[in-house]
Design an enzyme around this catalytic site. Structure first.
Site, PDB file in Angstrom:
ATOM      1  NE  ARG A 165      -3.850  -2.327   0.718  1.00 21.31           N
ATOM      2  CZ  ARG A 165      -3.743  -3.575   0.270  1.00 21.31           C
ATOM      3  NH1 ARG A 165      -2.762  -3.899  -0.572  1.00 21.31           N
ATOM      4  NH2 ARG A 165      -4.601  -4.495   0.637  1.00 21.31           N
ATOM      5  CB  SER A 240      -8.500  -0.524   4.877  1.00 19.96           C
ATOM      6  OG  SER A 240      -9.087  -1.659   4.309  1.00 19.96           O
ATOM      7  CD  GLU A 336      -5.012   1.204   2.687  1.00 18.90           C
ATOM      8  OE1 GLU A 336      -4.765   0.125   3.266  1.00 18.90           O
ATOM      9  OE2 GLU A 336      -5.889   1.331   1.823  1.00 18.90           O
TER      10      GLU A 336
HETATM   11  P1  FAD Z   1      -7.874  10.020  -4.234  1.00 17.98           P
HETATM   12  O1  FAD Z   1      -8.524   9.682  -2.943  1.00 17.98           O
HETATM   13  O2  FAD Z   1      -8.493  11.092  -5.049  1.00 17.98           O
HETATM   14  O3  FAD Z   1      -6.367  10.394  -3.969  1.00 17.98           O
HETATM   15  C1  FAD Z   1      -5.571   9.615  -3.126  1.00 17.98           C
HETATM   16  C2  FAD Z   1      -4.170  10.250  -3.056  1.00 17.98           C
HETATM   17  O4  FAD Z   1      -3.538  10.161  -4.317  1.00 17.98           O
HETATM   18  C3  FAD Z   1      -4.198  11.733  -2.719  1.00 17.98           C
HETATM   19  O5  FAD Z   1      -3.059  12.024  -1.957  1.00 17.98           O
HETATM   20  C4  FAD Z   1      -4.125  12.422  -4.071  1.00 17.98           C
HETATM   21  O6  FAD Z   1      -3.519  13.701  -4.005  1.00 17.98           O
HETATM   22  C5  FAD Z   1      -3.263  11.455  -4.855  1.00 17.98           C
HETATM   23  N1  FAD Z   1      -3.612  11.368  -6.290  1.00 17.98           N
HETATM   24  C6  FAD Z   1      -4.808  11.028  -6.809  1.00 17.98           C
HETATM   25  N2  FAD Z   1      -4.731  10.954  -8.136  1.00 17.98           N
HETATM   26  C7  FAD Z   1      -3.469  11.262  -8.463  1.00 17.98           C
HETATM   27  C8  FAD Z   1      -2.759  11.370  -9.699  1.00 17.98           C
HETATM   28  N3  FAD Z   1      -3.335  11.130 -10.881  1.00 17.98           N
HETATM   29  N4  FAD Z   1      -1.446  11.731  -9.668  1.00 17.98           N
HETATM   30  C9  FAD Z   1      -0.830  11.987  -8.491  1.00 17.98           C
HETATM   31  N5  FAD Z   1      -1.447  11.900  -7.297  1.00 17.98           N
HETATM   32  C10 FAD Z   1      -2.746  11.541  -7.288  1.00 17.98           C
HETATM   33  N6  FAD Z   1      -7.629   0.502  -1.772  1.00 17.98           N
HETATM   34  C11 FAD Z   1      -6.938  -0.634  -2.014  1.00 17.98           C
HETATM   35  O7  FAD Z   1      -5.721  -0.590  -2.240  1.00 17.98           O
HETATM   36  N7  FAD Z   1      -7.550  -1.852  -1.990  1.00 17.98           N
HETATM   37  C12 FAD Z   1      -8.875  -1.993  -1.765  1.00 17.98           C
HETATM   38  O8  FAD Z   1      -9.383  -3.108  -1.784  1.00 17.98           O
HETATM   39  C13 FAD Z   1      -9.637  -0.803  -1.509  1.00 17.98           C
HETATM   40  N8  FAD Z   1     -10.954  -0.890  -1.216  1.00 17.98           N
HETATM   41  C14 FAD Z   1     -11.659   0.245  -0.937  1.00 17.98           C
HETATM   42  C15 FAD Z   1     -13.016   0.131  -0.639  1.00 17.98           C
HETATM   43  C16 FAD Z   1     -13.772   1.275  -0.370  1.00 17.98           C
HETATM   44  C17 FAD Z   1     -15.232   1.130  -0.041  1.00 17.98           C
HETATM   45  C18 FAD Z   1     -13.161   2.545  -0.430  1.00 17.98           C
HETATM   46  C19 FAD Z   1     -13.975   3.788  -0.185  1.00 17.98           C
HETATM   47  C20 FAD Z   1     -11.805   2.670  -0.708  1.00 17.98           C
HETATM   48  C21 FAD Z   1     -11.031   1.515  -0.965  1.00 17.98           C
HETATM   49  N9  FAD Z   1      -9.664   1.586  -1.257  1.00 17.98           N
HETATM   50  C22 FAD Z   1      -8.959   0.446  -1.525  1.00 17.98           C
HETATM   51  C23 FAD Z   1      -8.958   2.880  -1.252  1.00 17.98           C
HETATM   52  C24 FAD Z   1      -9.065   3.644  -2.619  1.00 17.98           C
HETATM   53  O9  FAD Z   1     -10.151   3.202  -3.356  1.00 17.98           O
HETATM   54  C25 FAD Z   1      -7.809   3.488  -3.461  1.00 17.98           C
HETATM   55  O10 FAD Z   1      -6.673   3.883  -2.739  1.00 17.98           O
HETATM   56  C26 FAD Z   1      -7.872   4.298  -4.762  1.00 17.98           C
HETATM   57  O11 FAD Z   1      -6.751   4.005  -5.560  1.00 17.98           O
HETATM   58  C27 FAD Z   1      -7.945   5.806  -4.525  1.00 17.98           C
HETATM   59  O12 FAD Z   1      -8.225   6.423  -5.768  1.00 17.98           O
HETATM   60  P2  FAD Z   1      -8.817   7.875  -5.871  1.00 17.98           P
HETATM   61  O13 FAD Z   1      -8.828   8.249  -7.304  1.00 17.98           O
HETATM   62  O14 FAD Z   1     -10.106   7.954  -5.169  1.00 17.98           O
HETATM   63  O15 FAD Z   1      -7.692   8.689  -5.095  1.00 17.98           O
HETATM   64  P1  NAP Z   2     -10.447 -10.492   4.978  1.00 21.60           P
HETATM   65  O1  NAP Z   2     -10.610 -11.428   3.840  1.00 21.60           O
HETATM   66  O2  NAP Z   2     -11.478 -10.457   6.055  1.00 21.60           O
HETATM   67  O3  NAP Z   2      -9.014 -10.677   5.643  1.00 21.60           O
HETATM   68  C1  NAP Z   2      -8.573  -9.809   6.690  1.00 21.60           C
HETATM   69  C2  NAP Z   2      -7.141  -9.420   6.430  1.00 21.60           C
HETATM   70  O4  NAP Z   2      -6.334 -10.586   6.449  1.00 21.60           O
HETATM   71  C3  NAP Z   2      -6.975  -8.779   5.080  1.00 21.60           C
HETATM   72  O5  NAP Z   2      -6.840  -7.413   5.294  1.00 21.60           O
HETATM   73  C4  NAP Z   2      -5.774  -9.448   4.439  1.00 21.60           C
HETATM   74  O6  NAP Z   2      -4.644  -8.596   4.346  1.00 21.60           O
HETATM   75  C5  NAP Z   2      -5.419 -10.587   5.383  1.00 21.60           C
HETATM   76  N1  NAP Z   2      -5.504 -11.880   4.667  1.00 21.60           N
HETATM   77  C6  NAP Z   2      -6.620 -12.614   4.417  1.00 21.60           C
HETATM   78  N2  NAP Z   2      -6.283 -13.755   3.760  1.00 21.60           N
HETATM   79  C7  NAP Z   2      -4.940 -13.712   3.611  1.00 21.60           C
HETATM   80  C8  NAP Z   2      -3.999 -14.595   3.005  1.00 21.60           C
HETATM   81  N3  NAP Z   2      -4.365 -15.750   2.460  1.00 21.60           N
HETATM   82  N4  NAP Z   2      -2.698 -14.225   3.009  1.00 21.60           N
HETATM   83  C9  NAP Z   2      -2.297 -13.056   3.550  1.00 21.60           C
HETATM   84  N5  NAP Z   2      -3.153 -12.181   4.134  1.00 21.60           N
HETATM   85  C10 NAP Z   2      -4.452 -12.509   4.166  1.00 21.60           C
HETATM   86  O7  NAP Z   2     -10.299  -8.998   4.393  1.00 21.60           O
HETATM   87  P2  NAP Z   2     -11.377  -7.993   3.849  1.00 21.60           P
HETATM   88  O8  NAP Z   2     -11.456  -6.851   4.760  1.00 21.60           O
HETATM   89  O9  NAP Z   2     -12.623  -8.697   3.434  1.00 21.60           O
HETATM   90  O10 NAP Z   2     -10.644  -7.482   2.537  1.00 21.60           O
HETATM   91  C11 NAP Z   2     -10.426  -8.357   1.478  1.00 21.60           C
HETATM   92  C12 NAP Z   2      -9.323  -7.803   0.589  1.00 21.60           C
HETATM   93  O11 NAP Z   2      -9.718  -6.532   0.062  1.00 21.60           O
HETATM   94  C13 NAP Z   2      -8.013  -7.579   1.337  1.00 21.60           C
HETATM   95  O12 NAP Z   2      -6.939  -7.874   0.493  1.00 21.60           O
HETATM   96  C14 NAP Z   2      -8.046  -6.096   1.662  1.00 21.60           C
HETATM   97  O13 NAP Z   2      -6.759  -5.523   1.728  1.00 21.60           O
HETATM   98  C15 NAP Z   2      -8.823  -5.532   0.471  1.00 21.60           C
HETATM   99  N6  NAP Z   2      -9.559  -4.327   0.898  1.00 21.60           N
HETATM  100  C16 NAP Z   2      -8.850  -3.178   0.994  1.00 21.60           C
HETATM  101  C17 NAP Z   2      -9.476  -2.014   1.362  1.00 21.60           C
HETATM  102  C18 NAP Z   2      -8.698  -0.733   1.398  1.00 21.60           C
HETATM  103  O14 NAP Z   2      -9.298   0.324   1.545  1.00 21.60           O
HETATM  104  N7  NAP Z   2      -7.398  -0.780   1.302  1.00 21.60           N
HETATM  105  C19 NAP Z   2     -10.824  -2.016   1.696  1.00 21.60           C
HETATM  106  C20 NAP Z   2     -11.501  -3.225   1.635  1.00 21.60           C
HETATM  107  C21 NAP Z   2     -10.862  -4.375   1.227  1.00 21.60           C
HETATM  108  P3  NAP Z   2      -4.376  -7.553   3.156  1.00 21.60           P
HETATM  109  O15 NAP Z   2      -5.266  -6.400   3.440  1.00 21.60           O
HETATM  110  O16 NAP Z   2      -2.945  -7.229   3.331  1.00 21.60           O
HETATM  111  O17 NAP Z   2      -4.682  -8.188   1.861  1.00 21.60           O
END
Ligand code: FAD
Ligand code: NAP
Length: 341
Positions: A165, A240, A336
Site C-alpha cells: 500500500r 480501510s 493508509e
Molecule cells: P484520491 O482519494 O483522489 O487520492 C488519493 C491520493 O492520491 C491523494 O493524496 C491524491 O492527491 C493522490 N492522487 C490522486 N490521483 C493522483 C494522480 N493522478 N497523480 C498523483 N497523485 C494523485 N484501496 C486498495 O488498495 N484496496 C482496496 O481493496 C480498496 N478498497 C476500498 C473500498 C472502499 C469502499 C473505499 C472507499 C476505498 C477503498 N480503497 C482500496 C482505497 C481507494 O479506493 C484506493 O486507494 C484508490 O486508488 C484511490 O483512488 P482515488 O482516485 O479515489 O484517489
Molecule cells: P479479509 O478477507 O477479512 O481478511 C482480513 C485481512 O487478512 C486482510 O486485510 C488481508 O490482508 C489478510 N488476509 C486474508 N487472507 C490472507 C492470506 N491468504 N494471506 C495473507 N493475508 C491474508 O479482508 P477484507 O477486509 O474482506 O478485505 C479483502 C481484501 O480486500 C483484502 O486484500 C483487503 O486488503 C482488500 N480491501 C482493501 C481495502 C482498502 O481500503 N485498502 C478495503 C476493503 C478491502 P491484506 O489487506 O494485506 O490483503
C-alpha cells in the site's frame, strides 16, 4: 480554446467518499493534457492538490491553494503479443470501469481488484491491492507531469518503489508529480488465478463454480465486497483506514499466548502481518459511534461518516483507536488513508 474555469471557495463534499464538507481555496476540473499543462504553468506556486475519486482521503480542514480534479479519459491498446496485451489508460478513468473493460476482452490480471473505488491515476499511489493481487503485478509504467508543469517523466515499476500500500508517490515524491496515464501489461491467456485469499474460494463454491474464469473471480470478489463493505454512496468512508501492521515473529508469539485467537499471516522472514481489523474489533471499537463518526459494524477497519461528521471527528476517533491498539497489543497502526490536516 476556452481555458478551464477556476472556481473559488469550492465545496469538496461531493469529491471525497467520506463526504466531508470542506471547501478549497480554488478548484479546477481538467479534462485534457493541454488544459492540465496550462493550469500548471499558470499556477506554479507549488500549492496544488491533485484529486482523483477522493476515495482514499480524509479532509480535516479547508484546502489551501488549487485543487485539480483530474478527469482525463481514454483507454488505448498499445501492442499485443501472443501472451500479453499492453494498454494505456488515462488517469481519470474509473478503476472499476477499466476492470470491466479488461474482463469484456478476457484480459487477465486485475480481476481480484474488482470494485475498488477511485481512478486509474491514483492506483499506483498506494499500489492498490486486494485478495493477494497488487497493481504492481500488472504495472508496466506510468507517465507523470511534474507539479510545476516543467517536465514529463515516465516511471518504471522500479522507479515507483512499490511496497505494501505504498509507492514513491506517497513518500519522497508526495504531491510532486501528477500521474496522467498508466500503462498495463495484461495476460491474453493462461490466466493466473488467485482464489486462495480471503473468502474467494468459499464464494466460488457458493456459486457452484469448480473451474473459475477471470470473470467468475471478479463476480465472486464483487459479491464479497458488496456484502461486507459500506457503499460510500450510502455511508461515507474511505475503505480501510489503517494498514495491516507487520510485526516480528517473537512479538506475534507473545501475543498468541495472551490472545490465542489472534490471526497472523507470514510476511517475509520472521515477520507476521496481523489484520488491523481484528485488533480494532478486539479493542471494542467495532460498530461504535461518536457523534457522526463511527466504526463500521461489519468491518472494523473501515471508519465511517454517518452523515454529518467533520474530518476532525473522524481523525480523533482514529487516534483513539491507534492509542488503544498500541496499549493493548504494543502495535502501532498507521493510516493508509491520506489525511489532509
Ligand atoms: P484520491 O482519494 O483522489 O487520492 C488519493 C491520493 O492520491 C491523494 O493524496 C491524491 O492527491 C493522490 N492522487 C490522486 N490521483 C493522483 C494522480 N493522478 N497523480 C498523483 N497523485 C494523485 N484501496 C486498495 O488498495 N484496496 C482496496 O481493496 C480498496 N478498497 C476500498 C473500498 C472502499 C469502499 C473505499 C472507499 C476505498 C477503498 N480503497 C482500496 C482505497 C481507494 O479506493 C484506493 O486507494 C484508490 O486508488 C484511490 O483512488 P482515488 O482516485 O479515489 O484517489
Ligand atoms: P479479509 O478477507 O477479512 O481478511 C482480513 C485481512 O487478512 C486482510 O486485510 C488481508 O490482508 C489478510 N488476509 C486474508 N487472507 C490472507 C492470506 N491468504 N494471506 C495473507 N493475508 C491474508 O479482508 P477484507 O477486509 O474482506 O478485505 C479483502 C481484501 O480486500 C483484502 O486484500 C483487503 O486488503 C482488500 N480491501 C482493501 C481495502 C482498502 O481500503 N485498502 C478495503 C476493503 C478491502 P491484506 O489487506 O494485506 O490483503
Amino acid at each position: 480554446m476556452k481555458k478551464p474555469v477556476i472556481h473559488r471557495n469550492y465545496s469538496l463534499k461531493a469529491y471525497n467518499t467520506f463526504g466531508i464538507d470542506v471547501t478549497a481555496d480554488r478548484f479546477v476540473e481538467v479534462r485534457t493534457l493541454e488544459d492540465l499543462q496550462t493550469v500548471l504553468t499558470e499556477n506554479n506556486d507549488g500549492d496544488i492538490f491533485v484529486l482523483g475519486g477522493g476515495s482514499n482521503l480524509l479532509l480535516t480542514k479547508h484546502v489551501t491553494g488549487l485543487v485539480i480534479f483530474l478527469n482525463l479519459k481514454g483507454i488505448q491498446l498499445l501492442q499485443t503479443s501472443d501472451e500479453y496485451t499492453m494498454v494505456e489508460v488515462a488517469a481519470g478513468e474509473v478503476w472499476h470501469d477499466f476492470v470491466l473493460w479488461t474482463l469484456a476482452r478476457n484480459l487477465g490480471g486485475i480481476e481480484n481488484l474488482s470494485l475498488i473505488p477511485g481512478s486509474v491515476g491514483a492506483a499506483p499511489i498506494q499500489n492498490i491491492g486486494a485478495y493477494g493481487v497488487e497493481l504492481k503485478d500488472v504495472f508496466e509504467s506510468c507517465t507523470a507531469i511534474s507539479i510545476d508543469g516543467s517536465h514529463t517523466r515516465t516511471f518504471t515499476a522500479a522507479d515507483c518503489q512499490f511496497g505494501y500500500r505504498s509507492s514513491v508517490f506517497k513518500l519522497d515524491l508526495k504531491q510532486k508529480y501528477i500521474i496522467v496515464s498508466v500503462q498495463f501489461r495484461l495476460k491474453n491467456k493462461n490466466h493466473l488465478l488467485h482464489t486462495s485469499y480471503g473468502n474467494i474460494q468459499a464464494e466460488l463454491d457458493k456459486m457452484h463454480i469448480a473451474k473459475p474464469s477471470i470473470q467468475d473471480i471478479s463476480k465472486a470478489v464483487i459479491a464479497i465486497r458488496s456484502s461486507k463493505l459500506p457503499n460510500p454512496k450510502e455511508i461515507g468512508n474511505s475503505g480501510s483506514f489503517f494498514k495491516n501492521p507487520v510485526i516480528s515473529q517473537t512479538h506475534f508469539d507473545s501475543l498468541k499466548t495472551a490472545f490465542p485467537d489472534i490471526p497472523g499471516y507470514p510476511n517475509g522472514s520472521n515477520l507476521v502481518k496481523v489484520p488491523a481489523g481484528w485488533l480494532i474489533e478486539k479493542c471494542g471499537f467495532k460498530g461504535i459511534r461518536q457523534g457522526g463518526a463511527g466504526v463500521h459494524d461489519k468491518q472494523a477497519l473501515v471508519l465511517v461518516n454517518y452523515g454529518n461528521a467533520t474530518g476532525e471527528e473522524i481523525l480523533s476517533l482514529a487516534m483513539q483507536i491507534q492509542e488503544k491498539v498500541s496499549k493493548t497489543f504494543n502495535i502501532q497502526i498507521t493510516p493508509e488513508v491520506n489525511v489532509y490536516a
